[in-house]
Design a protein around this motif. Structure first.
Motif, PDB file in Angstrom:
ATOM      1  N   ARG B 260     -45.629  -6.282  16.993  1.00 28.92           N
ATOM      2  CA  ARG B 260     -46.790  -6.268  16.120  1.00 28.92           C
ATOM      3  C   ARG B 260     -47.690  -7.408  16.550  1.00 28.92           C
ATOM      4  O   ARG B 260     -47.311  -8.573  16.484  1.00 28.92           O
ATOM      5  N   LEU B 261     -48.854  -7.047  16.998  1.00 34.81           N
ATOM      6  CA  LEU B 261     -49.761  -8.012  17.615  1.00 34.81           C
ATOM      7  C   LEU B 261     -50.956  -8.285  16.711  1.00 34.81           C
ATOM      8  O   LEU B 261     -51.546  -7.362  16.174  1.00 34.81           O
ATOM      9  N   SER B 262     -51.285  -9.563  16.535  1.00 35.69           N
ATOM     10  CA  SER B 262     -52.534  -9.949  15.879  1.00 35.69           C
ATOM     11  C   SER B 262     -53.435 -10.548  16.942  1.00 35.69           C
ATOM     12  O   SER B 262     -53.076 -11.565  17.548  1.00 35.69           O
ATOM     13  N   ALA B 263     -54.554  -9.932  17.155  1.00 36.50           N
ATOM     14  CA  ALA B 263     -55.499 -10.438  18.164  1.00 36.50           C
ATOM     15  C   ALA B 263     -56.826  -9.763  17.932  1.00 36.50           C
ATOM     16  O   ALA B 263     -56.885  -8.649  17.383  1.00 36.50           O
ATOM     17  N   GLY B 265     -59.237  -9.926  15.846  1.00 35.24           N
ATOM     18  CA  GLY B 265     -59.619  -9.481  14.513  1.00 35.24           C
ATOM     19  C   GLY B 265     -58.827  -8.304  13.982  1.00 35.24           C
ATOM     20  O   GLY B 265     -59.194  -7.723  12.965  1.00 35.24           O
ATOM     21  N   ARG B 266     -57.738  -7.925  14.666  1.00 35.03           N
ATOM     22  CA  ARG B 266     -56.927  -6.790  14.232  1.00 35.03           C
ATOM     23  C   ARG B 266     -55.448  -7.146  14.277  1.00 35.03           C
ATOM     24  O   ARG B 266     -55.029  -7.966  15.072  1.00 35.03           O
ATOM     25  N   TRP B 267     -54.643  -6.512  13.430  1.00 36.68           N
ATOM     26  CA  TRP B 267     -53.192  -6.599  13.549  1.00 36.68           C
ATOM     27  C   TRP B 267     -52.670  -5.185  13.772  1.00 36.68           C
ATOM     28  O   TRP B 267     -53.316  -4.219  13.364  1.00 36.68           O
ATOM     29  N   GLY B 268     -51.504  -5.050  14.373  1.00 33.84           N
ATOM     30  CA  GLY B 268     -50.914  -3.729  14.553  1.00 33.84           C
ATOM     31  C   GLY B 268     -50.103  -3.621  15.817  1.00 33.84           C
ATOM     32  O   GLY B 268     -49.698  -4.631  16.401  1.00 33.84           O
ATOM     33  N   GLY B 269     -49.850  -2.397  16.235  1.00 33.61           N
ATOM     34  CA  GLY B 269     -49.020  -2.166  17.412  1.00 33.61           C
ATOM     35  C   GLY B 269     -49.519  -0.994  18.219  1.00 33.61           C
ATOM     36  O   GLY B 269     -50.581  -0.441  17.952  1.00 33.61           O
TER      37      GLY B 269
END
Lengths: 339, 339, 339, 339
Positions: B260-263, B265-269
């Motif tokens: 799960r990546l936060s980068a 301005g977004r989080w998710g996968g």
């Protein structure tokens, strides 16, 4: 009470935070009216006053507090100006909501603490607004419920996309981690006894000379261990997480909410860009609670003692940061007045 | 048994799916060896055979099945070729793992069903590999456990980023929704009795003339209602979800896993790009289970009855799709042999 | 090669872990066969051997390694027995998969390191199986990809529902945190240079006298800071999380998967009860990779250097735990042989 | 304006919903005061009026609306009483916030529609408060943004733990699904053209004779297909989800928020028990928006047209439910007045 009904509030300081509170009192909060605004920038102040019926602009806090239509004071001026405004308000027995920090250091906070005790009843609420955030409040209730047993550790994450150019390494403690200090004290219902600050190699995207990120460790009276990742230049958004490791379970808050989008080979959502969006509701709830309590003649939120304790922990934190070692927190014994 | 130990397997059809099974049997699965490969494309087939010690290339399934070192057959040729290969294998009493569909229509599936019954014992397993997916298997266990009560509804989502140019509207039923047909029958342990296909205005990104997406509705023997969103051109990846609405709770599977990546301005996968990555482990587990059962002389997976029932539901589905109305599914009475 | 084809493996030690590897080699992994089992408990060992065709029971590792049908060795005996078995295998130039720890301390690990260098080629793989976990592998790929910039911090969580009665405070480092040590070295591709262990007031549910949970801090060559929450008695299940704070984003793994159930006023899923269920696939993949590499005459997994480095960090960790201070890790210079 | 400043509001109906609005106007919303309460239950009404300074109890809506200190009307009486109150308010040119349904059927809604048009300006806002929910609002913004392309399908889930004993099968449409009707019209900015209701075998936990759950299908002007799972007795809590399947991505809202707890072998969170907790903020925002707009002399929220359209879709829905077939929605042509 102001003639038109509702609490007449003087807002001291009309910068970013103060102007936001003016908007909140004027448009959002029932039972209160902005009857005075105070700022050294006379033009800005006057323009703001003219937008609201029955509101007067002042250059000095004293003059505003002396006005007939001022029943309470909201202090949003820079930290170094807080002590004088607080003492003036206490001298006039006016209820105060004071933006954090209470004052910039423990010694001045102690003077406010003594003034309030001399007055004989609580009048000051400090603006630690995370206590009014829905998720933190639910976490507090869960911990207080006792079903999870004692909290053994807290893990905090506090990330900002970037900081203004004038932001210093010390401000990471005094302006950012101060929130985790208050939240820790509140969630665990005990004082912080020592602080250690650990510094990894800084991000190449942090300003030259700034040690960012850092890992700040708190120890508490009961021996709980607390770690705070503070990251001022994470780049991607504003993220605040907290996780309590208890004897019978682990509970966390802060996962991002809102629409979940699947597109372009990715799923996920948006990270809020700043604390204003993330904690908007908490700010509203804080001021509403203060207005309601004030109209009932009560003070219910974070006290001067909370403000003083935060100042003392900040002092220890900045020393720990500077000297690269564990620093014990020095607190006077808690007066009965604040039990 | 092949002389070198392990089950000697003839793989019929060495296209994308068949070649993947060859790799699986050769590298991944213990207890089996590819001793024969069969394909009309002689060159490709020969080249593949030469990569593996003790493997022979054949042009005809019959020749491969007659070889001494062939103990079992994996059919991965195009659907229209399945019936002949299945009947040949049953005639030789060889165990078969047959890729779905069993055969392209209910009538031919019925002939295989009868042939296996004449043989007197089960020899054929159909390649409905979702039954071997970890999450579907957990869902099945939860439903079978009975604590949630009866399943009242199933909601399925089945999305592909895009389809090959030769993919037709009918294939949305026969090649894609067929998986949900089998999963529904298996999860609920009952037959599908009617099918309805609803067609919203197609996506402008679907090929001209293709009705995509669609909502396919199943009714089952016990009166459960099942909806399937089939979307062949969702653009962003391969997504398969299932949700069972039960009397005492709702349970879903299929949320995307992994980092799960936060980068930015977004989080998710990441969404998996295709079924091969999403169901890789399920394919492995399916073939391993088949090899293990075959070595014990058993057949444990989806039966010819399951293949026949899927063919019958597909026929009803394509009619429902074409005629824009609810179509009842016609099934022969289930023989005792398959109880 | 053993006469029946496939790699003939001697499994040294047939306790819980060893028996699980026997099952894995026998049923799951292609290309390998268990031809020898070794244990001091002769009865258990003999019974196990009789379950598998062509498998012989031995009392001594030496005797097993001398057998004609033994091509490779899997060491799953208690840690203190590892050195002798490793030296014997290296003396016979046999490939080895050695369960962690390589040996119980850095000095003995160094002797193995020297023996392998004398042999002149790598023969030993250490059982740090998290490197074979799907999620850790994806995390590694993301970090290696470089798009997130340098990793500044790692946060690890490692929780067990409870520990056996003979589990000591030191074993929290040597048996549990050792996984985070290896994962940290592998993810960041650098050595750990110092260790600090912090101990909050223990959980009242941990055994009397055991300091549980703990927060273990690593510093690395590049100045990255790593914290590990190790909790041996969290009560609710087995949970392993990792989060990498990078210059351009934060990426985490370890959120629990599987069916998501809404029932009884709650939503959520099941926590895996132990490492065997959580990392089952990683164990499979590890042994498969070892068998495949061994058949190609290669060694691809964690090396003796990795085993030695883990032993050295563990020694520093236990001292840090005991003495309540930061302890620097002492490593010999890395030989060219292991570059 | 009422003498003490702020909008003087008459609240018609002081049952559960009306009393909640009284509390909201009195304590939460700035700029408004409850100056009149109306209820046939005179005692309850009088007691409520006495709690608030300057508030009078009335038996009849007409009397309240005639009072000098009443500037606006909030209608929270039972649906059948709405038409008379609405016509009275329109006759007096008073702004109205009317709880849903506007009126119980399309014919009466049409009479209100005509009355407002005769008046010549909009005065009535209908209480479809989901439009004021933070998540729905974000979903609307995403769809309106256009980056995802056209919405092809909507999937809704609407689950209640249980229903009062007097709740009928028809009320599943008129009282529950009516929210999805409005949300669908609002999100897609188009009318619903046909309704179908499908009924699986009911849950054994639903009351005898009630068909629960149901799957309700809407078709829209542009050919979008919408499915709504309505479940009145799911047992475990109140859950509302929405998912939009668009040409370039899928976006969903409604995953439960708040603390995530790992304990007792499970991870997850709490499901809100009812709509009051789930949509508390939306109710606040709705009334605040109405008060603000009313003070500016505007009407900004859901219109009488929206109330009429919902009534027409409900009528089609109940017929579809009763007759087991697809029913087309009959709407008059939209007057220019409501464009």
């Amino acid at each position: 009470m102001s003639p038109q009904g509702g609490l007449g509030v003087a807002v001291i300081g009309t910068g970013k935070m103060g102007a936001d509170h003016v908007r909140r009192l004027h448009h959002v909060i029932s039972g209160a009216r902005v009857t005075a605004v105070v700022d050294i920038e006379a033009e800005r102040c006057k323009a703001l006053a003219e937008e609201m019926e029955g509101c007067t602009a002042y250059a000095e806090p004293e003059a505003a507090m002396a006005a007939d239509d001022v029943d309470a004071v909201l202090i949003a001026s820079p930290g170094p100006a807080h002590e004088a405004a607080l003492l003036e308000a206490l001298g006039r027995d006016l209820p105060v909501l004071c933006e954090k920090p209470l004052t910039p250091d423990a010694a001045s906070a102690l003077r406010v603490l003594e003034a309030e005790q001399r007055l004989g009843h609580r009048r000051v609420q400090v603006g630690f607004m995370r206590r009014y955030d829905t998720e933190y409040a639910k976490l507090k209730r869960l911990l207080d419920g006792g079903e999870l047993g004692r909290a053994l550790m807290l893990h905090h994450r506090h990330r900002n996309p970037s900081m203004p150019s004038w932001f210093t390494t010390e401000m990471l403690i005094n302006d950012s981690v101060v929130h985790e200090m208050d939240v820790t004290r509140w969630l665990l219902d005990q004082e912080i006894t020592a602080v250690t600050v650990l510094k990894p190699t800084p991000s190449s995207l942090a300003p030259e000379g700034m040690s960012d990120p850092q890992l700040v460790l708190f120890e508490t009276e009961s021996g709980a261990l607390v770690d705070v990742e503070i990251f001022g230049h994470c780049g991607y958004g504003y993220q605040v997480w907290a996780e309590a490791v208890c004897e019978r379970g682990v509970v966390g808050i802060g996962d991002e909410h809102g629409p979940r989008l699947s597109a372009d080979g990715r799923w996920g959502g948006r990270v809020t860009p700043d604390y204003i969006e993330r904690f908007e509701d908490a700010y509203d709830r804080q001021v509403r609670a203060w207005v309601d309590a004030t109209r009932r003649g009560e003070v219910t939120g974070p006290s001067v003692w909370d403000g003083y304790a935060a100042a003392a922990v900040c002092e220890a934190g900045v020393r720990a940061q500077r000297e690269g070692r564990r620093v014990e927190v020095e607190l006077i014994e808690r007066p009965d007045f604040y039990q």
